[in-house]
Structures are given as structure tokens and as C-alpha cells.
Design a protein around this motif. Structure first.
Motif, PDB file in Angstrom:
ATOM      1  N   UNK A 122       0.713  -1.245  -0.016  1.00  0.00           N
ATOM      2  CA  UNK A 122       0.122  -0.007  -0.140  1.00  0.00           C
ATOM      3  C   UNK A 122       0.956   1.200  -0.047  1.00  0.00           C
ATOM      4  N   UNK A 123       2.106   1.014   0.509  1.00  0.00           N
ATOM      5  CA  UNK A 123       3.104   2.492   0.422  1.00  0.00           C
ATOM      6  C   UNK A 123       3.397   2.654  -0.866  1.00  0.00           C
ATOM      7  N   UNK A 124       3.806   1.742  -1.714  1.00  0.00           N
ATOM      8  CA  UNK A 124       4.030   1.730  -3.039  1.00  0.00           C
ATOM      9  C   UNK A 124       2.836   2.360  -3.928  1.00  0.00           C
ATOM     10  N   UNK A 125       1.629   1.958  -3.746  1.00  0.00           N
ATOM     11  CA  UNK A 125       0.549   2.348  -4.621  1.00  0.00           C
ATOM     12  C   UNK A 125       0.377   3.614  -4.033  1.00  0.00           C
ATOM     13  N   UNK A 248       8.309  -3.177  -5.107  1.00  0.00           N
ATOM     14  CA  UNK A 248       8.338  -4.451  -3.931  1.00  0.00           C
ATOM     15  C   UNK A 248       9.237  -5.202  -3.944  1.00  0.00           C
ATOM     16  N   UNK A 249       9.942  -5.806  -4.947  1.00  0.00           N
ATOM     17  CA  UNK A 249      11.126  -6.681  -4.937  1.00  0.00           C
ATOM     18  C   UNK A 249      12.281  -5.874  -4.421  1.00  0.00           C
ATOM     19  N   UNK A 250      12.270  -4.741  -4.913  1.00  0.00           N
ATOM     20  CA  UNK A 250      13.485  -3.730  -4.522  1.00  0.00           C
ATOM     21  C   UNK A 250      14.622  -4.306  -5.530  1.00  0.00           C
ATOM     22  N   UNK A 251      14.318  -4.184  -6.773  1.00  0.00           N
ATOM     23  CA  UNK A 251      15.102  -4.282  -7.905  1.00  0.00           C
ATOM     24  C   UNK A 251      15.271  -3.180  -8.756  1.00  0.00           C
ATOM     25  N   UNK A 252      16.392  -3.179  -9.719  1.00  0.00           N
ATOM     26  CA  UNK A 252      16.218  -1.730 -10.558  1.00  0.00           C
ATOM     27  C   UNK A 252      15.199  -2.168 -11.676  1.00  0.00           C
ATOM     28  N   UNK A 363      12.809   4.945   3.065  1.00  0.00           N
ATOM     29  CA  UNK A 363      13.824   4.560   4.277  1.00  0.00           C
ATOM     30  C   UNK A 363      13.900   3.113   4.042  1.00  0.00           C
ATOM     31  N   UNK A 364      13.391   2.465   2.959  1.00  0.00           N
ATOM     32  CA  UNK A 364      13.561   0.975   2.617  1.00  0.00           C
ATOM     33  C   UNK A 364      12.332   0.437   2.983  1.00  0.00           C
TER      34      UNK A 364
END
Ligand code: 2NL
Length: 367
Positions: A122-125, A248-252, A363-364
């Protein structure tokens, strides 16, 4: 004859003892000694029977007066002692919140991986401008199926392994058959019925299907998304999903593959695979030569838009749905879905997240 001097002496002796009682136990001993079966006042009262009527006329009121007064003093003293005991307890149990924390291991709860994952998604959206919507777990057959373009008697209704409520159960039981919602889509219907487009919402929540094995539990979690506007299109759908998957998957970057599929509520419907590497012990997203199915999506079916009172010639939109539990397993490496709901403290200690450490994009998410 009643000896008034002796009676006065007895009275002052008892009242002094009452006054000096240090606690309720001592006070009770005084009470028994004076008013108990063999107490000093009781013994005197027993003597009344042996007196002449004249003597009794004097001694009776004197003795009974003494008895009443002593009893009253004892009650008053008991109340004083109880109050004092309470005061002492409160004083001794006072918590000094300015003291430094105790050293050593501290018991504290942790955030369940499902809650953590919902917070992350929900933070991402939210960052992309979506609002979060929620709705009831017990739904009418209309909101769960009919409004979503599942025709009456359509095999897709059976595909959902629905839990049906007894006829008279559930808040809206006058709306016909009630079910435990099999997906979160009823919330999108309720939102489209009540809000003017443009609509941009994500809906996390519990969903239910009668199914149980290593990758299915009767209660699981879904997150769906919906965009309704005059010019929403499939290119935006792809951008939103890829943006979400990289965050979400914390990739580039991630590569995605959209395959044709079928859902009654979207047309066209697609399943989305994400590029991954399964060569090691764990699945790595965003690299490698394998594909993994991650979610389903499509353009909202015109019948669904019409069912919500909107004109499908004016509005169009896209929607998607994914299993929160499944992508949590994927990101955090849990092997068995059933452990999510086993309430085993050791599992929670191992996989849980630190409280107050809210996921943020800057913050990650999972730090
Ligand atoms: C899946 C697929 C999906 C939707 C959910 C949706 C909702 C409304 C209208 C149109 Cl109200 N669509 N939701 C659309 C496509 C796929 O979920 O596999 N979920 C786990």
C-alpha cells in the motif's frame, strides 16, 4: 446487679484494643474476643437471664448499648484499615516511568509478515496516487458474483469453491444468499457505485475459498487494484504493474510477460509472469531466464462498468489482483503457506518484523 464501673472498664478496654489493632486480622481477634460466642460482652449478655426483672431493666439497655457501640467502632476501624491497606498497595506499586529501561532480553511483539507485506504494497501504490479501500468479508451473492459479470449458473462460480452462509446469517441476509467473499472485487463494485471517476484504488483484505494444501489455506489475502477514467488504457496498466514489481522486490528493473487468460470481469484478461532465476536455493526476481506467474489483470469488462451505473462508452479502466500471501512467501522465503496462520511463536519470532519500523519508499521497505 450490673456493675457499671466494671462495664465502663470493659468498654474502655475493648475500644482501646479496637483503636490499637494494627491490621484487619488483629481487629477480627478483638471482635471475636468481645462479640464472639464466648466474647466478653456475649458472656455478660448471657447473665441477663439470671437477673431479677428490675436488674434486667437497667442491665439490658446498658449491655445492648455497649454491644452496638463496640460493633460500630469495629466497623469504622475496619474501613480505616482497608483504606490504609489500599493506600499502601497503591504507593508501593507506583510505576516510575522516568526510570531507565531494564537491561536484558525484553519481550516484544512483532509484525506479522502479511501485515508487513500489506504495508509495503500500500505504501508503493499510495506513492503512485492510489487510495486504499476496504469492505465487508461477508458479502451478498450479488456483489461477489452477479455484479462482476458471473452469469447465474456459470461454471466460474463453481471455480471459486465458495463458502456459503446459512440462509439467515450475515448482516445483509435480506439481500439473498450471503457468502464469504471469494475475492476483494466486491469492494471495487461498492466504490464504483458510490464514487465519481476518476477512481484509483487498491484493496487489501481477507478472502475465502474452500481449499487447503501446502499453497492454499481456506482464508487467504488478496490485493486488487482498480483504475476507472475516460482514457485509461492497457499501456498504463503495464506501467503501473512494472513500477510496483520493481519497488516491491527492491530491484532496478523487472521484465514482465503478459499471457492471454480468462476472468469474467475483464476483457481482455491476462496473466502476468515476472522474470526470475530459480537456479539457486531461492527464487530471484528481476534476473535470470525463468518466468513466474505473479498476478492476473485486464481491462474492466463493459458489463461490470454498466452494472455499477457508469456508461462504458464514456468510462473504461483496468484492474488486477494478486495473492498477498504468495508474494510474501516469495519475497521473504517461507516454504509453507499454512505456517502463516499456525500462530507458532517461534515462526513469528523468526519471520516477524520490528514494530514501529514502518515500511517507506525512502527508508527502505523491508529494512
Ligand atoms: C487473480 C486475478 C484479478 C481483477 C482481479 C477486477 C475487479 C473488478 C473489475 C475487474 Cl471490480 N477486475 N479484478 C481483474 C483481473 C484479475 O485477479 O489471479 N487474482 C489472484
Amino acid at each position: 446487679m450490673v456493675d457499671t464501673k466494671a462495664l465502663d472498664a470493659l468498654k474502655s478496654e475493648i475500644l482501646t484494643a479496637v483503636e490499637n489493632a494494627a491490621d484487619l486480622k488483629e481487629l477480627d481477634a478483638v471482635r471475636v474476643g468481645a462479640l464472639g460466642k464466648k466474647g466478653s460482652i456475649s458472656e455478660q449478655l448471657k447473665g441477663l437471664g439470671k437477673m431479677t426483672p428490675e436488674e434486667r431493666q437497667v442491665a439490658g439497655p446498658a449491655l445492648n448499648g455497649l454491644k452496638t457501640e463496640v460493633a460500630a467502632q469495629i466497623d469504622a476501624k475496619a474501613e480505616d484499615l482497608e483504606n490504609a491497606a489500599l493506600e499502601a498497595k497503591l504507593a508501593s506499586e507506583k510505576v516510575d516511568i522516568t526510570l531507565p529501561l531494564q537491561k536484558g532480553p525484553m519481550q516484544r511483539g512483532s509484525i506479522h509478515p502479511i501485515s508487513q507485506t500489506i504495508d509495503e504494497i500500500t505504501a508503493i501504490f499510495s506513492d503512485m496516487g492510489f487510495a486504499i479501500a476496504e469492505g465487508p468479508d461477508i458479502e451478498s451473492d450479488y456483489y461477489n458474483f452477479t455484479a462482476l459479470n458471473f452469469p447465474e449458473g456459470h461454471p466460474a462460480r463453481e471455480m471459486h469453491d465458495t463458502f456459503f452462509m446459512k440462509q439467515d446469517e450475515g448482516e445483509g441476509s435480506n439481500q439473498g444468499k450471503m457468502v464469504l467473499r471469494t475475492h476483494t472485487s466486491p469492494v471495487q463494485i461498492r466504490t464504483m457505485e458510490t464514487q465519481e471517476p476518476p477512481i484509483r484504488i487498491v484493496i487489501p483484505g481477507r478472502t475465502y475459498r474452500c481449499d487447503s494444501d501446502q499453497t492454499h489455506t481456506p482464508m487467504f489475502h488478496q490485493l486488487e487494484g482498480l483504475v476507472i477514467d475516460k482514457s485509461s488504457h492497457i499501456g498504463q496498466l503495464r506501467w503501473v504493474l512494472e513500477e510496483f514489481l520493481t519497488a516491491f522486490f527492491e530491484v532496478d528493473h523487472v521484465k514482465t510477460r503478459f499471457r492471454p487468460s480468462f476472468f469474467p470481469f475483464t476483457e481482455p484478461s491476462m496473466e502476468v509472469d515476472v522474470q526470475c532465476d530459480r537456479s539457486g536455493n531461492e527464487v530471484k526476481i528481476g534476473e535470470g531466464s525463468d518466468w513466474m506467474e505473479i498476478l492476473g489483470c485486464g481491462m474492466v469488462h463493459p458489463n461490470v462498468i454498466r452494472n455499477c451505473g457508469l456508461d462504458p462508452d464514456v468510462y473504461q479502466g483496468f484492474a488486477w489482483g494478486m495473492g498477498i500471501d504468495r508474494i510474501a512467501m516469495l519475497k521473504y522465503g517461507m516454504p509453507d503457506l499454512r505456517d502463516f496462520f499456525g500462530a507458532d511463536q517461534r515462526w513469528l519470532d523468526h519471520y516477524g518484523f520490528r514494530p514501529l519500523d514502518l515500511p517507506t519508499l525512502f527508508g527502505g521497505l523491508s529494512s
